[in-house]
Scaffold this active site. Structure first.
Site, PDB file in Angstrom:
ATOM      1  N   ILE A 116      97.125  43.425   1.448  1.00 12.82           N
ATOM      2  CA  ILE A 116      97.761  43.238   0.142  1.00 12.82           C
ATOM      3  C   ILE A 116      96.718  43.316  -0.972  1.00 12.82           C
ATOM      4  O   ILE A 116      96.921  43.995  -1.981  1.00 12.82           O
ATOM      5  CB  ILE A 116      98.512  41.877   0.093  1.00 12.82           C
ATOM      6  CG1 ILE A 116      99.607  41.824   1.180  1.00 12.82           C
ATOM      7  CG2 ILE A 116      99.093  41.620  -1.300  1.00 12.82           C
ATOM      8  CD1 ILE A 116     100.704  42.865   1.079  1.00 12.82           C
ATOM      9  N   CYS A 159     107.163  39.866   1.710  1.00 12.70           N
ATOM     10  CA  CYS A 159     107.747  41.216   1.713  1.00 12.70           C
ATOM     11  C   CYS A 159     109.241  41.166   2.042  1.00 12.70           C
ATOM     12  O   CYS A 159     110.059  41.814   1.383  1.00 12.70           O
ATOM     13  CB  CYS A 159     107.003  42.090   2.717  1.00 12.70           C
ATOM     14  SG  CYS A 159     106.699  41.270   4.299  1.00 12.70           S
ATOM     15  N   HIS A 194     109.876  46.718   8.074  1.00 13.24           N
ATOM     16  CA  HIS A 194     110.937  45.798   8.523  1.00 13.24           C
ATOM     17  C   HIS A 194     112.292  46.459   8.233  1.00 13.24           C
ATOM     18  O   HIS A 194     112.419  47.261   7.302  1.00 13.24           O
ATOM     19  CB  HIS A 194     110.944  44.499   7.720  1.00 13.24           C
ATOM     20  CG  HIS A 194     109.656  43.740   7.699  1.00 13.24           C
ATOM     21  ND1 HIS A 194     109.051  43.227   8.817  1.00 13.24           N
ATOM     22  CD2 HIS A 194     108.866  43.358   6.660  1.00 13.24           C
ATOM     23  CE1 HIS A 194     107.961  42.568   8.473  1.00 13.24           C
ATOM     24  NE2 HIS A 194     107.813  42.636   7.161  1.00 13.24           N
TER      25      HIS A 194
HETATM   26  N1  LIG Z   1     100.665  42.277   5.294  1.00 14.71           N
HETATM   27  C1  LIG Z   1     101.895  42.038   4.951  1.00 14.71           C
HETATM   28  O1  LIG Z   1     102.821  42.618   5.511  1.00 14.71           O
HETATM   29  C2  LIG Z   1     102.212  41.087   3.851  1.00 14.71           C
HETATM   30  C3  LIG Z   1     103.325  41.341   3.071  1.00 14.71           C
HETATM   31  C4  LIG Z   1     103.628  40.472   2.010  1.00 14.71           C
HETATM   32  C5  LIG Z   1     102.858  39.342   1.815  1.00 14.71           C
HETATM   33  N2  LIG Z   1     101.780  39.098   2.635  1.00 14.71           N
HETATM   34  C6  LIG Z   1     100.999  37.890   2.353  1.00 14.71           C
HETATM   35  O2  LIG Z   1      99.816  38.282   1.660  1.00 14.71           O
HETATM   36  C7  LIG Z   1      98.730  37.406   2.009  1.00 14.71           C
HETATM   37  C8  LIG Z   1      97.584  38.250   2.552  1.00 14.71           C
HETATM   38  O3  LIG Z   1      98.033  38.921   3.714  1.00 14.71           O
HETATM   39  P1  LIG Z   1      97.347  40.272   4.216  1.00 14.71           P
HETATM   40  O4  LIG Z   1      98.299  40.877   5.200  1.00 14.71           O
HETATM   41  O5  LIG Z   1      96.865  41.087   3.089  1.00 14.71           O
HETATM   42  O6  LIG Z   1      96.104  39.679   5.020  1.00 14.71           O
HETATM   43  P2  LIG Z   1      94.843  40.465   5.593  1.00 14.71           P
HETATM   44  O7  LIG Z   1      95.101  41.928   5.632  1.00 14.71           O
HETATM   45  O8  LIG Z   1      94.438  39.759   6.826  1.00 14.71           O
HETATM   46  O9  LIG Z   1      93.745  40.219   4.467  1.00 14.71           O
HETATM   47  C9  LIG Z   1      93.261  38.945   4.201  1.00 14.71           C
HETATM   48  C10 LIG Z   1      92.016  39.017   3.382  1.00 14.71           C
HETATM   49  O10 LIG Z   1      91.527  37.696   3.196  1.00 14.71           O
HETATM   50  C11 LIG Z   1      90.158  37.679   3.462  1.00 14.71           C
HETATM   51  N3  LIG Z   1      89.713  36.399   4.037  1.00 14.71           N
HETATM   52  C12 LIG Z   1      89.682  36.026   5.308  1.00 14.71           C
HETATM   53  N4  LIG Z   1      89.154  34.804   5.426  1.00 14.71           N
HETATM   54  C13 LIG Z   1      88.834  34.420   4.185  1.00 14.71           C
HETATM   55  C14 LIG Z   1      88.195  33.283   3.648  1.00 14.71           C
HETATM   56  N5  LIG Z   1      87.788  32.269   4.423  1.00 14.71           N
HETATM   57  N6  LIG Z   1      88.011  33.220   2.315  1.00 14.71           N
HETATM   58  C15 LIG Z   1      88.412  34.237   1.530  1.00 14.71           C
HETATM   59  N7  LIG Z   1      88.984  35.343   1.992  1.00 14.71           N
HETATM   60  C16 LIG Z   1      89.175  35.432   3.308  1.00 14.71           C
HETATM   61  C17 LIG Z   1      89.867  38.800   4.396  1.00 14.71           C
HETATM   62  O11 LIG Z   1      88.546  39.217   4.104  1.00 14.71           O
HETATM   63  P3  LIG Z   1      87.669  40.123   5.099  1.00 14.71           P
HETATM   64  O12 LIG Z   1      88.401  41.426   5.223  1.00 14.71           O
HETATM   65  O13 LIG Z   1      86.370  40.269   4.424  1.00 14.71           O
HETATM   66  O14 LIG Z   1      87.581  39.371   6.389  1.00 14.71           O
HETATM   67  C18 LIG Z   1      90.903  39.830   4.000  1.00 14.71           C
HETATM   68  O15 LIG Z   1      90.368  40.680   3.026  1.00 14.71           O
HETATM   69  C19 LIG Z   1      99.330  36.391   2.993  1.00 14.71           C
HETATM   70  O16 LIG Z   1      99.819  35.285   2.264  1.00 14.71           O
HETATM   71  C20 LIG Z   1     100.519  37.151   3.589  1.00 14.71           C
HETATM   72  O17 LIG Z   1     101.506  36.300   4.097  1.00 14.71           O
HETATM   73  C21 LIG Z   1     101.433  39.971   3.623  1.00 14.71           C
END
Ligand SMILES: NC(=O)c1ccc[n+]([C@@H]2O[C@H](COP(=O)([O-])OP(=O)(O)OC[C@H]3O[C@@H](n4cnc5c(N)ncnc54)[C@H](OP(=O)(O)O)[C@@H]3O)[C@@H](O)[C@H]2O)c1
Length: 334
Positions: free
Chosen positions: A13, A141, A217
């Protein structure tokens, strides 16, 4: 004066929101955080985006790799007006204290509980409620997808039951993977209905299943109507609804695979399909019941909402002024 935006968590995201911020003429992308110097960090650097370590504890990783960071998250917070927290679900609530200490507004994501923010947000449903707020949560989402179409027909709704067929993991996620199974969410009704209710005051219940795909989805929606509505009315309403597109199976859109291919054909960045895709043939009214099936591109539908949330928080535009501006900047089709 451009609003200075930082992104904490440059993952699925976060990097899409960073891209969208860079397309706005009333916002400036000040920097992003990473926990490690992987290819995404290097790519951000190549794009000229300042990279900050997510906290001091991660600095040695960058030092060891010879990757020069611009500082830590705390340094970034000194330079921005708003931080978009796109860290893994639940982490945003823990980060909030830091944002408060730095006097920085924050946009949280759907992995956080509603209580993290003053308001939960889907632009076309409740833009005004985020005006001037300091903490806003863009809902998940799935909730964004349900809210976009249900908001369009809310005056006709007596009760909604939606079955959500959820992708097992994002394409980039090798931790979860699409397992060879169908996993029901045994919490019935599932949490998605109450999440929609954080925005829309409707009577809704949902259940959910996880299936082995990474693409999108799919929601099967059944609405009990409180006043008459024809299939043609619903088609007209959805055709007039921003960020909702009708797709026809008769034109080859037989599955989520073709929807993603359509986004690729548009040369959308990361094949983002920001719009909710409703199958036109699936829209059907039988007596007092309306049925339709829609698909949600989980990696991107919330991206325009993050941009509109920032505009509302800084009162940069009214609802339709912001939605139109965001749509144009991202090539959203209507
Ligand atoms: N993916 C989806 O389908 C989706 C859809 C809608 C909403 N969301 C929501 O959006 C949010 C993010 O999800 P995402 O899917 O984008 O997650 P993601 O792809 O796993 O990305 C998470 C990010 O957070 C970073 N991170 C990990 N540990 C951390 C820490 N201790 N401190 C600061 N940053 C840290 C990671 O950094 P590194 O890469 O450097 O490890 C990564 O860049 C969540 O709340 C999720 O529920 C997700």
């Amino acid at each position: 004066m451009k609003v200075k935006v930082g992104i904490n968590g440059y993952g699925t995201i976060g990097k899409r929101v960073a891209y969208a911020v860079s397309k706005q003429d009333d916002m400036k992308l000040t920097g992003v955080t990473k926990t490690k110097p992987d290819f995404e960090a290097y790519r951000a650097g190549e794009l000229g985006i300042p990279v900050y370590a997510a906290s001091e504890e991660f600095l040695p990783r960058f030092e060891k790799a010879g990757f020069e960071v611009a500082g830590t998250l705390e340094d970034l917070l000194e330079k921005v007006d708003v931080i978009v927290d796109a860290t893994p679900g639940g982490m945003g609530a823990r980060n909030k204290e830091l944002y408060e200490a730095h006097g920085v507004k924050a946009v949280f994501q759907g992995g956080e509980k509603a209580s993290v923010a003053e308001v939960s947000f889907v632009a076309q449903a409740n833009y005004e409620s985020a005006l001037g707020k300091d903490y806003v949560r863009v809902v998940s989402c799935n909730t964004t997808g349900l809210t976009r179409t249900l908001n369009a027909i809310k005056d006709y709704i007596d009760y909604v039951y939606a079955v959500m067929i959820r992708r097992a993991a994002d394409p980039n996620d090798i931790r979860r993977g699409p397992v060879n199974a169908i996993k029901p969410s045994v919490e019935v009704p599932s949490h998605h209905g109450p999440d929609v209710q954080t925005i829309l005051p409707i009577n809704i219940e949902t259940s959910a299943f996880i299936v082995p795909t990474t693409l999108m989805h799919v929601h099967s929606v059944m609405v009990e109507l409180r006043k008459p509505l024809t299939r043609e009315d619903v088609i007209d309403i959805f055709e007039d609804t921003t960020r909702v597109l009708l797709f026809e199976e008769g034109r080859g859109f037989s599955s989520t695979a073709q929807l993603i291919e359509f986004a690729r054909d548009l040369h959308r960045e990361w094949n983002n399909l920001y719009e909710i895709a409703v199958w036109k043939e699936s829209i059907n009214v039988r007596g007092k019941r309306l049925f339709y099936i829609q698909a949600v591109h989980q990696e991107s539908d919330v991206v325009p909402e993050n941009i509109d949330a920032i505009r509302a928080m800084f009162e940069l535009a009214d609802k339709w002024g912001s939605i139109r501006k965001t749509n144009k900047s991202l090539g959203i089709l209507k």
